[in-house]
Design an enzyme around this catalytic site. Structure first.
Site, PDB file in Angstrom:
ATOM      1  N   CYS A 169      -5.585   7.553   8.768  1.00 17.81           N
ATOM      2  CA  CYS A 169      -5.855   6.952  10.069  1.00 17.81           C
ATOM      3  C   CYS A 169      -5.530   7.936  11.177  1.00 17.81           C
ATOM      4  O   CYS A 169      -4.488   8.589  11.156  1.00 17.81           O
ATOM      5  CB  CYS A 169      -5.003   5.693  10.251  1.00 17.81           C
ATOM      6  SG  CYS A 169      -5.702   4.257   9.450  1.00 17.81           S
ATOM      7  N   ARG A 213      -4.449  10.189   3.556  1.00 17.06           N
ATOM      8  CA  ARG A 213      -3.361  11.046   4.004  1.00 17.06           C
ATOM      9  C   ARG A 213      -2.426  11.465   2.860  1.00 17.06           C
ATOM     10  O   ARG A 213      -1.933  12.576   2.823  1.00 17.06           O
ATOM     11  CB  ARG A 213      -2.581  10.266   5.069  1.00 17.06           C
ATOM     12  CG  ARG A 213      -1.773  11.146   5.902  1.00 17.06           C
ATOM     13  CD  ARG A 213      -1.299  10.565   7.165  1.00 17.06           C
ATOM     14  NE  ARG A 213      -0.377  11.514   7.744  1.00 17.06           N
ATOM     15  CZ  ARG A 213      -0.743  12.620   8.355  1.00 17.06           C
ATOM     16  NH1 ARG A 213      -2.007  12.909   8.505  1.00 17.06           N
ATOM     17  NH2 ARG A 213       0.166  13.456   8.817  1.00 17.06           N
ATOM     18  N   LYS A 256       0.832  -1.214   0.000  1.00 24.75           N
ATOM     19  CA  LYS A 256       0.000   0.000   0.000  1.00 24.75           C
ATOM     20  C   LYS A 256       0.863   1.259   0.000  1.00 24.75           C
ATOM     21  O   LYS A 256       0.679   2.154  -0.817  1.00 24.75           O
ATOM     22  CB  LYS A 256      -0.898   0.000   1.247  1.00 24.75           C
ATOM     23  CG  LYS A 256      -1.555   1.345   1.525  1.00 24.75           C
ATOM     24  CD  LYS A 256      -2.484   1.301   2.716  1.00 24.75           C
ATOM     25  CE  LYS A 256      -1.882   1.616   4.062  1.00 24.75           C
ATOM     26  NZ  LYS A 256      -1.574   3.018   4.332  1.00 24.75           N
ATOM     27  N   ASN A 257       1.827   1.293   0.941  1.00 34.39           N
ATOM     28  CA  ASN A 257       2.563   2.542   1.137  1.00 34.39           C
ATOM     29  C   ASN A 257       3.615   2.807   0.066  1.00 34.39           C
ATOM     30  O   ASN A 257       4.290   3.829   0.092  1.00 34.39           O
ATOM     31  CB  ASN A 257       3.175   2.581   2.538  1.00 34.39           C
ATOM     32  CG  ASN A 257       2.090   2.781   3.586  1.00 34.39           C
ATOM     33  OD1 ASN A 257       0.976   3.170   3.242  1.00 34.39           O
ATOM     34  ND2 ASN A 257       2.404   2.498   4.837  1.00 34.39           N
ATOM     35  N   ASP A 307       3.919   0.015  12.647  1.00 37.70           N
ATOM     36  CA  ASP A 307       2.705  -0.665  12.151  1.00 37.70           C
ATOM     37  C   ASP A 307       2.614  -2.106  12.651  1.00 37.70           C
ATOM     38  O   ASP A 307       1.560  -2.725  12.556  1.00 37.70           O
ATOM     39  CB  ASP A 307       2.695  -0.698  10.610  1.00 37.70           C
ATOM     40  CG  ASP A 307       2.543   0.686  10.008  1.00 37.70           C
ATOM     41  OD1 ASP A 307       2.384   1.650  10.778  1.00 37.70           O
ATOM     42  OD2 ASP A 307       2.594   0.810   8.779  1.00 37.70           O
TER      43      ASP A 307
HETATM   44  N1  EPU Z   1       5.488  13.982  12.071  1.00 37.07           N
HETATM   45  C1  EPU Z   1       5.391  15.280  12.518  1.00 37.07           C
HETATM   46  N2  EPU Z   1       5.477  16.278  11.590  1.00 37.07           N
HETATM   47  C2  EPU Z   1       5.647  16.039  10.260  1.00 37.07           C
HETATM   48  C3  EPU Z   1       5.754  14.703   9.815  1.00 37.07           C
HETATM   49  C4  EPU Z   1       5.667  13.698  10.746  1.00 37.07           C
HETATM   50  O1  EPU Z   1       5.236  15.523  13.703  1.00 37.07           O
HETATM   51  O2  EPU Z   1       5.708  16.995   9.487  1.00 37.07           O
HETATM   52  C5  EPU Z   1       5.429  12.889  13.049  1.00 37.07           C
HETATM   53  C6  EPU Z   1       4.254  11.932  12.838  1.00 37.07           C
HETATM   54  O3  EPU Z   1       3.068  12.420  13.441  1.00 37.07           O
HETATM   55  C7  EPU Z   1       4.792  10.679  13.476  1.00 37.07           C
HETATM   56  C8  EPU Z   1       6.283  10.715  13.146  1.00 37.07           C
HETATM   57  O4  EPU Z   1       6.589  12.080  12.876  1.00 37.07           O
HETATM   58  O5  EPU Z   1       4.617  10.743  14.870  1.00 37.07           O
HETATM   59  C9  EPU Z   1       6.689   9.879  11.922  1.00 37.07           C
HETATM   60  O6  EPU Z   1       5.818  10.201  10.847  1.00 37.07           O
HETATM   61  P1  EPU Z   1       6.139   9.905   9.309  1.00 37.07           P
HETATM   62  O7  EPU Z   1       5.954  11.175   8.577  1.00 37.07           O
HETATM   63  O8  EPU Z   1       7.424   9.188   9.188  1.00 37.07           O
HETATM   64  O9  EPU Z   1       4.956   8.892   8.944  1.00 37.07           O
HETATM   65  P2  EPU Z   1       3.965   9.024   7.731  1.00 37.07           P
HETATM   66  O10 EPU Z   1       4.738   9.345   6.535  1.00 37.07           O
HETATM   67  O11 EPU Z   1       2.794   9.858   8.100  1.00 37.07           O
HETATM   68  C10 EPU Z   1       4.141   6.559   6.889  1.00 37.07           C
HETATM   69  C11 EPU Z   1       3.164   5.468   6.587  1.00 37.07           C
HETATM   70  C12 EPU Z   1       2.631   4.902   7.891  1.00 37.07           C
HETATM   71  C13 EPU Z   1       3.815   4.327   8.656  1.00 37.07           C
HETATM   72  C14 EPU Z   1       4.874   5.416   8.881  1.00 37.07           C
HETATM   73  C15 EPU Z   1       6.151   4.869   9.482  1.00 37.07           C
HETATM   74  C16 EPU Z   1       2.239   6.090   4.459  1.00 37.07           C
HETATM   75  C17 EPU Z   1       1.067   6.573   3.688  1.00 37.07           C
HETATM   76  N3  EPU Z   1       2.084   6.001   5.773  1.00 37.07           N
HETATM   77  O12 EPU Z   1       3.433   7.530   7.636  1.00 37.07           O
HETATM   78  O13 EPU Z   1       1.746   3.851   7.559  1.00 37.07           O
HETATM   79  O14 EPU Z   1       3.371   3.862   9.901  1.00 37.07           O
HETATM   80  O15 EPU Z   1       5.226   6.044   7.620  1.00 37.07           O
HETATM   81  O16 EPU Z   1       6.788   4.020   8.572  1.00 37.07           O
HETATM   82  O17 EPU Z   1       3.278   5.763   3.884  1.00 37.07           O
HETATM   83  C18 EPU Z   1      -0.239   2.572   7.717  1.00 37.07           C
HETATM   84  O18 EPU Z   1       0.059   2.075   6.622  1.00 37.07           O
HETATM   85  O19 EPU Z   1      -1.200   2.168   8.413  1.00 37.07           O
HETATM   86  C19 EPU Z   1       0.543   3.697   8.231  1.00 37.07           C
HETATM   87  C20 EPU Z   1       0.141   4.447   9.244  1.00 37.07           C
END
Ligand code: EPU
Length: 442
Positions: free
Chosen positions: A118, A94, A23-24, A308
């Site tokens: 989510c 997202r 998915k990601n 995850d």
């Molecule tokens: N964060 C901030 N500010 C930002 C960006 C992130 O505070 O500008 C925080 C987030 O709230 C979190 C942490 O930093 O606490 C890490 O966030 P990150 O940006 O790395 O995660 P993401 O890109 O939002 C993706 C996946 C997630 C997965 C995480 C970690 C996608 C669409 N989502 O999220 O997947 O858990 O990376 O690998 O790629 C899922 O598939 O269910 C899922 C949540």
């Protein structure tokens, strides 16, 4: 439609599973495909609702984005005629925020709603906005409309150093970096394999992006020509089925996977006495070998134990002898499934763990004035019973289904919110049934 799973637990899950595409990775690759002036074919794209939502969203902008065969998607961004992402669709997924890259490339300005997805903690995008700004792109947030207005007056340039890594933030900046006529540098970039797959796709299509550990260099390219690309297998789905094999005392062989990307999980699994075997370069087997023992984990960005996977680990540890601590470092508030697991008889408590420097230890923006629940303790081994459960988010949803399938109870469990699993799991019910699990969707 009740939007629920009816599950009778207690059956050993045994057999073979072939993983769907990640998915990601798919979501970002679909968006990156819009950066080209040609149509792009992506293979092994899972038919899950997050992907379908994104494809529909692209069609509302005027682009072509559709499944043309099972798991093959055709994307063509040339006809995109709108630069405002629809609030209804955009706020559901997202990654809709990443549409900023193709829209800015085409129009120079765009309006994107504050990202949804989510609800696992606050999930701000401050680092991403700081990165965009550092590259010279203007951004303004209108709290009344819930929209970000982004404007690119000149080609992006410069560098950005993430204070803490961001997976999608890194991917978005890579895409923006492609608009530059100079080398763009991203420091302290995230290390998730889905990011490297995006780099691979773009490089095969003519980009010149280099990674040196946590630093990424996006160099000017001569010509972009997209290649057809096959999406990697979903490592989250792999862990879901691995957990099911172990909690149901079963035996599941998982094919089309990349064992290397699961190492932090397989290492802990072996420590916990879980049976694990690598059969060949893309086939692995998880099986019940002997009584499981408690092994504590803390989550971290790749190559650490993935956030995850921690809800799955929690169910696994209800079946292990001893006391397990799970500490969530990546997202705040990712234990919403705990109250649901307790309904099945799991003994789980929130605990405080001593952290010397929480601002550094946690990967979210830690606020000392706020109260957090970042660690739980599980006392095993517990006999889970049936119950009525509510899915709170995607990964927690899979966890509750695993717990209900694990429950040693002839009575049925009802898991409400089944459609949340459709966001990330392809043919979930069919796959579980093929392994002997007793699950129906109503
Ligand atoms: N964060 C901030 N500010 C930002 C960006 C992130 O505070 O500008 C925080 C987030 O709230 C979190 C942490 O930093 O606490 C890490 O966030 P990150 O940006 O790395 O995660 P993401 O890109 O939002 C993706 C996946 C997630 C997965 C995480 C970690 C996608 C669409 N989502 O999220 O997947 O858990 O990376 O690998 O790629 C899922 O598939 O269910 C899922 C949540």
């Amino acid at each position: 439609m009740e939007d629920a799973f009816i599950i009778h637990g207690g059956k050993k899950l045994e057999g073979n599973i072939s993983l769907s595409g990640a998915k990601n990775s798919s979501l970002k690759m679909v968006i990156a495909a819009l950066l080209f002036d040609e149509e792009v074919r992506l293979f092994n794209v899972p038919a899950i609702s997050d992907v379908v939502e994104l494809l529909q969203l692209i069609e509302t902008l005027g682009g072509t984005a559709k499944f043309i065969e099972k798991n093959t998607v055709l994307i063509d961004g040339r006809e995109i005629s709108k630069n405002k992402v629809d609030l209804l669709h955009g706020s559901k997924i997202r990654v809709s925020f990443m549409l900023a890259a193709p829209l800015l490339k085409k129009f120079g300005f765009c309006s994107i709603p504050n990202p949804g997805g989510c609800r696992i903690g606050a999930r701000p995008i401050d680092r991403i906005i700081a990165g965009v700004t550092a590259l010279g792109i203007d951004s303004k947030y209108d709290s009344e409309t819930g929209y970000y207005e982004l404007k690119m007056n000149k080609k992006p340039k410069g560098k950005y150093s993430f204070t803490k890594p961001s997976h999608t933030g890194t991917e978005l900046l890579i895409m923006f970096g492609l608009f530059s006529e100079e080398t763009i540098i991203i420091e302290n970039a995230a290390l998730e394999p889905e990011i490297d797959e995006l780099i691979d796709f773009l490089n095969k299509s003519g980009a010149r992006i280099k990674r040196e550990n946590k630093n990424i260099f996006i160099e000017p390219y001569k010509n972009l020509k997209p290649v057809p690309f096959t999406i990697m297998p979903d490592r989250n789905e792999a862990v879901t089925f691995a957990t099911l094999a172990l909690t149901t005392r079963g035996d599941i062989t998982i094919s089309k996977t990349n064992p290397k990307l699961l190492e932090s999980f397989t290492k802990k699994t072996q420590e916990a006495n879980g049976g694990y075997e690598k059969l060949d370069s893309e086939t692995i087997r998880f099986y019940y070998k002997k009584p499981l023992k408690a092994v504590s984990i803390e989550t971290a960005p790749h190559p650490g134990f993935m956030t995850d996977w921690q809800p799955n680990w929690a169910v696994l540890m209800t079946q292990a002898e001893g006391s397990t601590t799970i500490c969530e470092r990546v997202f705040e508030n990712r234990f919403m499934y705990v109250s649901e697991l307790r309904r099945l008889g799991a003994e789980i408590d929130y605990v405080k763990i001593p952290v010397t420097n929480p601002g550094e230890y946690f990967f979210f923006n830690f606020d000392p004035a706020k109260k957090y629940n970042q660690a739980i303790r599980i006392l095993g081994k517990q006999t889970l019973h049936s119950g009525v459960l509510n899915v709170t988010d995607l990964r927690a949803g899979a966890t509750l289904a695993i717990a209900a399938l694990t429950a040693d109870d002839p009575e049925e469990s009802v898991v409400y919110g089944a459609s949340i699993l459709d966001r990330g799991y392809e043919n979930f019910v069919e796959k579980i049934k093929s392994l002997g699990g007793d699950i129906e969707r109503i």
